[in-house]
Design a protein around this motif. Structure first.
Motif, PDB file in Angstrom:
ATOM      1  N   LYS A 269      27.793  47.790  42.792  1.00  0.00           N
ATOM      2  CA  LYS A 269      27.171  46.555  43.242  1.00  0.00           C
ATOM      3  C   LYS A 269      28.040  45.362  42.823  1.00  0.00           C
ATOM      4  CE  LYS A 269      22.422  48.254  43.043  1.00  0.00           C
ATOM      5  NZ  LYS A 269      21.080  48.062  42.449  1.00  0.00           N
ATOM      6  N   PRO A 270      28.268  44.408  43.738  1.00  0.00           N
ATOM      7  CA  PRO A 270      29.037  43.221  43.365  1.00  0.00           C
ATOM      8  C   PRO A 270      28.336  42.464  42.244  1.00  0.00           C
ATOM      9  CG  PRO A 270      28.762  43.378  45.748  1.00  0.00           C
ATOM     10  CD  PRO A 270      27.849  44.393  45.137  1.00  0.00           C
ATOM     11  N   LEU A 271      29.106  41.922  41.325  1.00  0.00           N
ATOM     12  CA  LEU A 271      28.537  41.157  40.218  1.00  0.00           C
ATOM     13  C   LEU A 271      28.542  39.681  40.546  1.00  0.00           C
ATOM     14  CD1 LEU A 271      30.207  42.941  37.174  1.00  0.00           C
ATOM     15  CD2 LEU A 271      27.984  43.382  38.207  1.00  0.00           C
ATOM     16  N   GLU A 272      27.545  38.981  40.011  1.00  0.00           N
ATOM     17  CA  GLU A 272      27.495  37.545  40.214  1.00  0.00           C
ATOM     18  C   GLU A 272      28.587  36.874  39.405  1.00  0.00           C
ATOM     19  OE1 GLU A 272      25.578  35.933  42.286  1.00  0.00           O
ATOM     20  OE2 GLU A 272      24.619  37.772  42.965  1.00  0.00           O
ATOM     21  N   ALA A 273      29.057  35.765  39.907  1.00  0.00           N
ATOM     22  CA  ALA A 273      30.156  35.047  39.251  1.00  0.00           C
ATOM     23  C   ALA A 273      29.636  34.278  38.052  1.00  0.00           C
ATOM     24  CB  ALA A 273      30.833  34.098  40.235  1.00  0.00           C
ATOM     25  N   SER A 274      29.250  35.002  37.003  1.00  0.00           N
ATOM     26  CA  SER A 274      28.675  34.369  35.816  1.00  0.00           C
ATOM     27  C   SER A 274      29.680  34.172  34.704  1.00  0.00           C
ATOM     28  CB  SER A 274      27.514  35.225  35.297  1.00  0.00           C
ATOM     29  OG  SER A 274      27.984  36.521  34.962  1.00  0.00           O
ATOM     30  N   ASN A 275      30.880  34.754  34.870  1.00  0.00           N
ATOM     31  CA  ASN A 275      31.871  34.672  33.798  1.00  0.00           C
ATOM     32  C   ASN A 275      33.192  34.177  34.364  1.00  0.00           C
ATOM     33  OD1 ASN A 275      33.263  34.902  31.427  1.00  0.00           O
ATOM     34  ND2 ASN A 275      33.468  37.125  31.519  1.00  0.00           N
ATOM     35  N   ARG A 276      33.264  32.892  34.600  1.00  0.00           N
ATOM     36  CA  ARG A 276      34.467  32.345  35.194  1.00  0.00           C
ATOM     37  C   ARG A 276      35.572  32.131  34.168  1.00  0.00           C
ATOM     38  NH1 ARG A 276      34.336  29.958  40.010  1.00  0.00           N
ATOM     39  NH2 ARG A 276      36.561  29.880  39.602  1.00  0.00           N
ATOM     40  N   VAL A 322      50.810  22.224  37.448  1.00  0.00           N
ATOM     41  CA  VAL A 322      50.069  21.621  38.551  1.00  0.00           C
ATOM     42  C   VAL A 322      50.555  22.093  39.917  1.00  0.00           C
ATOM     43  CG1 VAL A 322      51.564  19.587  38.768  1.00  0.00           C
ATOM     44  CG2 VAL A 322      49.133  19.409  39.357  1.00  0.00           C
ATOM     45  N   TYR A 323      51.791  22.616  39.975  1.00  0.00           N
ATOM     46  CA  TYR A 323      52.369  23.057  41.249  1.00  0.00           C
ATOM     47  C   TYR A 323      52.258  24.566  41.467  1.00  0.00           C
ATOM     48  CZ  TYR A 323      54.321  18.372  41.012  1.00  0.00           C
ATOM     49  OH  TYR A 323      54.467  17.013  40.927  1.00  0.00           O
ATOM     50  N   ILE A 324      51.660  25.284  40.525  1.00  0.00           N
ATOM     51  CA  ILE A 324      51.447  26.728  40.683  1.00  0.00           C
ATOM     52  C   ILE A 324      50.031  26.925  41.210  1.00  0.00           C
ATOM     53  CG2 ILE A 324      51.562  28.976  39.574  1.00  0.00           C
ATOM     54  CD1 ILE A 324      54.197  27.376  39.551  1.00  0.00           C
ATOM     55  N   PRO A 325      49.860  27.290  42.485  1.00  0.00           N
ATOM     56  CA  PRO A 325      48.550  27.254  43.149  1.00  0.00           C
ATOM     57  C   PRO A 325      47.658  28.469  42.889  1.00  0.00           C
ATOM     58  CG  PRO A 325      50.195  27.984  44.710  1.00  0.00           C
ATOM     59  CD  PRO A 325      50.935  27.710  43.420  1.00  0.00           C
ATOM     60  N   ASN A 326      47.458  28.780  41.622  1.00  0.00           N
ATOM     61  CA  ASN A 326      46.653  29.953  41.276  1.00  0.00           C
ATOM     62  C   ASN A 326      45.775  29.675  40.075  1.00  0.00           C
ATOM     63  OD1 ASN A 326      49.573  31.151  42.231  1.00  0.00           O
ATOM     64  ND2 ASN A 326      47.873  32.383  43.014  1.00  0.00           N
ATOM     65  N   LEU A 327      44.659  30.388  40.007  1.00  0.00           N
ATOM     66  CA  LEU A 327      43.773  30.379  38.849  1.00  0.00           C
ATOM     67  C   LEU A 327      43.498  31.817  38.439  1.00  0.00           C
ATOM     68  CD1 LEU A 327      40.978  27.753  39.667  1.00  0.00           C
ATOM     69  CD2 LEU A 327      42.938  27.449  38.169  1.00  0.00           C
ATOM     70  N   ILE A 328      43.241  32.021  37.145  1.00  0.00           N
ATOM     71  CA  ILE A 328      42.855  33.338  36.643  1.00  0.00           C
ATOM     72  C   ILE A 328      41.346  33.428  36.621  1.00  0.00           C
ATOM     73  CG2 ILE A 328      42.931  34.935  34.690  1.00  0.00           C
ATOM     74  CD1 ILE A 328      45.496  33.617  33.793  1.00  0.00           C
ATOM     75  N   TYR A 329      40.790  34.510  37.169  1.00  0.00           N
ATOM     76  CA  TYR A 329      39.348  34.709  37.095  1.00  0.00           C
ATOM     77  C   TYR A 329      39.007  35.382  35.774  1.00  0.00           C
ATOM     78  CZ  TYR A 329      34.571  35.717  38.333  1.00  0.00           C
ATOM     79  OH  TYR A 329      33.203  35.744  38.332  1.00  0.00           O
ATOM     80  N   GLY A 330      38.002  34.868  35.089  1.00  0.00           N
ATOM     81  CA  GLY A 330      37.542  35.492  33.857  1.00  0.00           C
ATOM     82  C   GLY A 330      38.138  34.865  32.623  1.00  0.00           C
ATOM     83  N   ASP A 331      37.911  35.513  31.491  1.00  0.00           N
ATOM     84  CA  ASP A 331      38.397  35.018  30.213  1.00  0.00           C
ATOM     85  C   ASP A 331      39.907  35.123  30.127  1.00  0.00           C
ATOM     86  OD1 ASP A 331      35.805  34.541  29.314  1.00  0.00           O
ATOM     87  OD2 ASP A 331      35.591  36.615  28.608  1.00  0.00           O
ATOM     88  N   GLU A 332      40.493  34.298  29.278  1.00  0.00           N
ATOM     89  CA  GLU A 332      41.931  34.356  29.049  1.00  0.00           C
ATOM     90  C   GLU A 332      42.307  35.525  28.152  1.00  0.00           C
ATOM     91  OE1 GLU A 332      43.248  30.671  27.542  1.00  0.00           O
ATOM     92  OE2 GLU A 332      42.790  29.530  29.358  1.00  0.00           O
ATOM     93  N   GLU A 333      41.304  36.142  27.509  1.00  0.00           N
ATOM     94  CA  GLU A 333      41.562  37.282  26.630  1.00  0.00           C
ATOM     95  C   GLU A 333      42.213  38.418  27.411  1.00  0.00           C
ATOM     96  OE1 GLU A 333      39.040  40.346  23.766  1.00  0.00           O
ATOM     97  OE2 GLU A 333      38.055  39.236  25.375  1.00  0.00           O
ATOM     98  N   SER A 334      43.252  38.988  26.850  1.00  0.00           N
ATOM     99  CA  SER A 334      43.940  40.095  27.508  1.00  0.00           C
ATOM    100  C   SER A 334      43.126  41.374  27.367  1.00  0.00           C
ATOM    101  CB  SER A 334      45.329  40.292  26.875  1.00  0.00           C
ATOM    102  OG  SER A 334      45.989  41.386  27.455  1.00  0.00           O
ATOM    103  N   ILE A 335      42.912  42.065  28.489  1.00  0.00           N
ATOM    104  CA  ILE A 335      42.135  43.307  28.488  1.00  0.00           C
ATOM    105  C   ILE A 335      43.018  44.460  28.935  1.00  0.00           C
ATOM    106  CG2 ILE A 335      40.168  44.496  29.510  1.00  0.00           C
ATOM    107  CD1 ILE A 335      38.815  41.814  29.825  1.00  0.00           C
TER     108      ILE A 335
END
Length: 405
Positions: A269-276, A322-335
């Protein structure tokens, strides 16, 4: 330079058959791609002052250097180009720059309409930014089209979006190059939200993520980039959070209603976007290089003229961010995730053992030959384990098999 490029092309063909590479088919294709990128980007870095001895030395290095060393050199070559591109755009957009001409009245405004803040900015409020909201600096009031023209004047080329020349009704918009670019040049970024394997279930539409989204691409390390929320960019520098409302149209055909698919629906099941993890980043939405997701797969009989290149942007480069057009989803912690067949398993959090700085795992498109005022084509390498679209003609069936083995 034409003679030297011919030598590199011959080296690419020869090294692709080298048995020193890994025996695992998927890793074999990864190493072959890195080898090609090493030659192309190193050739580009030589510039017009290159001599035959320089070319011979690079080809010899490609034969002897380990894949890991070649990968590091590719990163350096790509970073060298991107740093120059960011510097050019920074000089164009700085408010203290007196060399920018007045905006020409003949250039129309973008279809995205007037300048605006992202959806998150409206949620926070229209007044004074909160203490947690990054400050958006003032820049030159140029439209995306005007910035693109200024970039082309200085860099020699700039990407553009126009109706594709592919004679197929599903071709839609395509990526074009205005101007001239040498082999090994970065043609475009692949923008959007980056999902590591740990956050696959947050991709809109999961598990059938491609049912209504053709702007997804996967790196060899498993990171998925969703370019759908980026769209065609914007007309300002803004706080961008990647938020959007996807229109999901599930396939209710008999084929997708089989037992295996019903099992997937129950277990996945898809998860809700609760952990951005982040409220967003200030990004240059007018970035004319952030159109890589509009590159089409080549039609039958036409060879691709770009290839994807993994680029790990170091987040310590604050001035370039500012010129790199990407975002990371989730925590910055490495998993730590481990792949077993088609599945990824979470093994817990980890810290980079090499002590390297945090990076943004992105993709760029790199020219595989000299380009001049033409449409850009990228080999999609779609999996042969699924039914492919009618418009898809494999460029190299063996490469497709190795990529998804």
């Amino acid at each position: 330079m034409a003679f030297l490029f011919q030598k590199f092309q011959e080296a690419v063909k020869a090294l692709a058959k080298n048995r020193m590479f890994a025996r695992d088919p998927r890793h074999l294709q990864f190493e072959a791609d890195i080898n090609r990128l090493f030659l192309y980007t190193s050739y580009n870095r030589l510039g017009n002052s290159a001599e035959e001895n320089d070319a011979d030395e690079i080809i010899e290095m490609a034969n002897k250097a380990s894949v890991k060393d070649q990968q590091k050199q590719v990163q350096e070559n790509i970073h060298f180009q991107i740093k120059n591109m960011c510097k050019i755009m920074d000089e164009i957009l700085r408010v203290d720059n007196k060399n920018i001409p007045d905006p020409p009245s003949s250039i129309p405004c973008s279809q995205n309409g007037p300048r605006r803040r992202s959806g998150l900015s409206f949620a926070i409020g229209k007044g004074t930014p909160s203490a947690n909201e990054p400050v958006v600096p003032t820049t030159q009031p140029l439209t995306c089209s005007e910035l693109s023209q200024c970039l082309m004047d200085r860099l020699g080329y700039a990407p553009d979006i126009k109706p594709s020349q592919i004679p197929h009704e599903e071709a839609g918009q395509g990526l074009f190059l205005n101007g001239e670019a040498d082999v090994g040049a970065i043609i475009a970024f692949y923008p959007g939200m980056i999902y590591s394997p740990a956050y696959y279930r947050y991709i809109p539409g999961y598990p059938r993520v491609d049912a209504s989204n053709s702007y997804l691409i996967t790196r060899y390390d498993g990171n998925v980039i969703n370019a759908q929320p980026w769209g065609t960019g914007g007309e300002t520098r803004e706080l961008w959070d990647g938020f959007y409302h996807p229109q999901y149209n599930p396939d209710t055909s008999e084929e997708t209603g089989r037992g295996s698919d019903r099992m997937w629906r129950m277990l996945s099941k898809p998860l809700e976007a609760s952990n951005r993890g982040t409220i967003g980043e200030v990004l240059e939405r007018r970035n004319p290089l952030a159109f890589g997701h509009f590159a089409n797969h080549p039609p039958k009989g036409i060879a691709p003229n770009v290839m994807v290149c993994p680029y790990d942007f170091p987040l310590t480069e604050k001035d370039m961010r500012v010129y790199i057009p990407n975002l990371i989803y989730g925590d910055e912690e490495s998993i730590t995730m481990r792949r077993f067949g088609t599945f990824w398993f979470r093994l817990g959090s980890s810290v980079d053992p090499d002590g390297d700085s945090p990076v943004l795992k992105t993709l760029v498109l790199v020219a595989t030959r000299a380009l001049c005022n033409e449409e850009v084509f990228l080999n999609y390498r779609l999996s042969n384990q699924k039914r492919r679209p009618a418009w898809y003609t494999p460029v190299d069936e063996e490469e497709d098999k190795r990529r998804w083995s």
